[in-house]
Scaffold this active site. Structure first.
Site, PDB file in Angstrom:
ATOM      1  N   GLY A  11      43.630  40.480  38.565  1.00  0.00           N
ATOM      2  CA  GLY A  11      42.640  41.499  38.259  1.00  0.00           C
ATOM      3  C   GLY A  11      41.596  41.734  39.330  1.00  0.00           C
ATOM      4  CG  ASN A  13      43.468  46.227  43.043  1.00  0.00           C
ATOM      5  OD1 ASN A  13      43.023  46.977  43.891  1.00  0.00           O
ATOM      6  ND2 ASN A  13      44.445  45.374  43.278  1.00  0.00           N
ATOM      7  CG  LEU A  81      53.047  43.053  38.613  1.00  0.00           C
ATOM      8  CD1 LEU A  81      53.263  41.589  38.952  1.00  0.00           C
ATOM      9  CD2 LEU A  81      53.126  43.917  39.871  1.00  0.00           C
ATOM     10  CE  LYS A  82      57.060  46.099  29.370  1.00  0.00           C
ATOM     11  NZ  LYS A  82      57.373  47.541  29.135  1.00  0.00           N
ATOM     12  CG  ASN A  98      50.757  51.845  40.790  1.00  0.00           C
ATOM     13  OD1 ASN A  98      50.293  50.835  40.277  1.00  0.00           O
ATOM     14  ND2 ASN A  98      51.704  51.818  41.714  1.00  0.00           N
ATOM     15  CG  HIS A 100      52.880  50.487  46.626  1.00  0.00           C
ATOM     16  ND1 HIS A 100      53.618  49.558  45.930  1.00  0.00           N
ATOM     17  CD2 HIS A 100      53.438  50.577  47.843  1.00  0.00           C
ATOM     18  CE1 HIS A 100      54.594  49.115  46.708  1.00  0.00           C
ATOM     19  NE2 HIS A 100      54.514  49.712  47.878  1.00  0.00           N
TER      20      HIS A 100
HETATM   21  C1  GRF Z   1      48.378  42.423  44.398  1.00  0.00           C
HETATM   22  O1  GRF Z   1      49.597  42.124  45.073  1.00  0.00           O
HETATM   23  C2  GRF Z   1      47.893  43.767  44.835  1.00  0.00           C
HETATM   24  O2  GRF Z   1      48.184  43.986  46.198  1.00  0.00           O
HETATM   25  C3  GRF Z   1      48.671  44.702  43.962  1.00  0.00           C
HETATM   26  O3  GRF Z   1      48.812  44.022  42.715  1.00  0.00           O
HETATM   27  C4  GRF Z   1      48.711  42.612  42.948  1.00  0.00           C
HETATM   28  C5  GRF Z   1      47.704  41.946  42.042  1.00  0.00           C
HETATM   29  O4  GRF Z   1      46.507  42.626  42.115  1.00  0.00           O
HETATM   30  N1  GRF Z   1      48.008  45.960  43.812  1.00  0.00           N
HETATM   31  P1  GRF Z   1      45.254  42.207  41.165  1.00  0.00           P
HETATM   32  O5  GRF Z   1      44.525  41.104  41.875  1.00  0.00           O
HETATM   33  O6  GRF Z   1      45.826  41.738  39.833  1.00  0.00           O
HETATM   34  O7  GRF Z   1      44.438  43.453  41.048  1.00  0.00           O
END
Ligand code: GRF
Length: 191
Positions: A11, A13, A81-82, A98, A100
């Site tokens: 989390g 982001n 990630l789903k 999203n 990336h």
């Molecule tokens: C990381 O690999 C980031 O680069 C991608 O999602 C993964 C986890 O991000 N966007 P977060 O720390 O859970 O936001």
């Protein structure tokens, strides 16, 4: 604009989005819910620490019902990630964005995320990489690009070092900026 953030992991982001709302970078949107497909995602803790409703999703239909009830207008995938079903995407067409951790169309489509993206970039020998925020459609990493931010690849970079640079210098800056832009457009009815 009412925002739901969907997460699967640490989390960072999400934290950038929360901080951006507090600092006023995000002023046209409000994060009202965080949903995770993983019950152990630290992102859920971050939500709770900031007084944001956090839900663990079991299936897409239940989370869709919850989003409808809450009047969610924009969904931000932040380390989620789903793969979302066409039905889900259809209900929120042009309302799901999203992040990336590469410059789309590079590195890399289906099933490619996290460190693997940076391994591919290093293996290819690119001199710049970065992050992309795009709309989500039925094609993985295929929707309209909203924003991109490049970072240098340095000699001696490992996937971990490169990932950290992309996160700190690109993702955590770009996602709040893009979220504000789209939130503003939705609020003004121009999106
Ligand atoms: C990381 O690999 C980031 O680069 C991608 O999602 C993964 C986890 O991000 N966007 P977060 O720390 O859970 O936001």
């Amino acid at each position: 604009t009412k925002i739901a953030v969907m997460v699967s992991g640490g989390g960072t982001n999400l934290q950038a989005l929360i901080d951006a709302e507090k600092s006023g970078i995000i002023k046209s949107g409000e994060i009202v819910m965080v949903a995770s497909n993983k019950s152990d995602a630290y992102a859920l803790t971050r939500a709770e620490q900031n007084g944001i409703e956090a839900v663990i999703m079991t299936g897409e239909s239940d989370i869709l019902n919850i989003f409808r009830e809450k009047g969610i207008e924009l969904i931000v995938l932040a380390g989620f990630l789903k793969i979302l079903s066409p039905e889900f995407i259809n209900e929120y067409r042009s309302r799901i964005i999203n992040i990336h951790p590469a410059l789309i169309p590079s590195f890399c489509g289906d099933g490619c995320y996290g460190l693997h993206v940076h391994e591919k970039a290093l293996a290819y020998g690119v001199k710049v990489t970065g992050a992309t925020v795009h709309f989500v459609n039925e094609v993985t990493d295929g929707g309209e690009i909203i924003a991109q931010k490049a970072v240098d690849v340095m000699d001696g970079d490992t996937p971990e070092i490169l990932q950290k640079r992309v996160m700190t210098q690109a993702e955590w800056i770009l996602l709040p900026q893009a979220t504000e832009k789209i939130s503003y457009e939705i609020m003004k009815g121009i999106r």
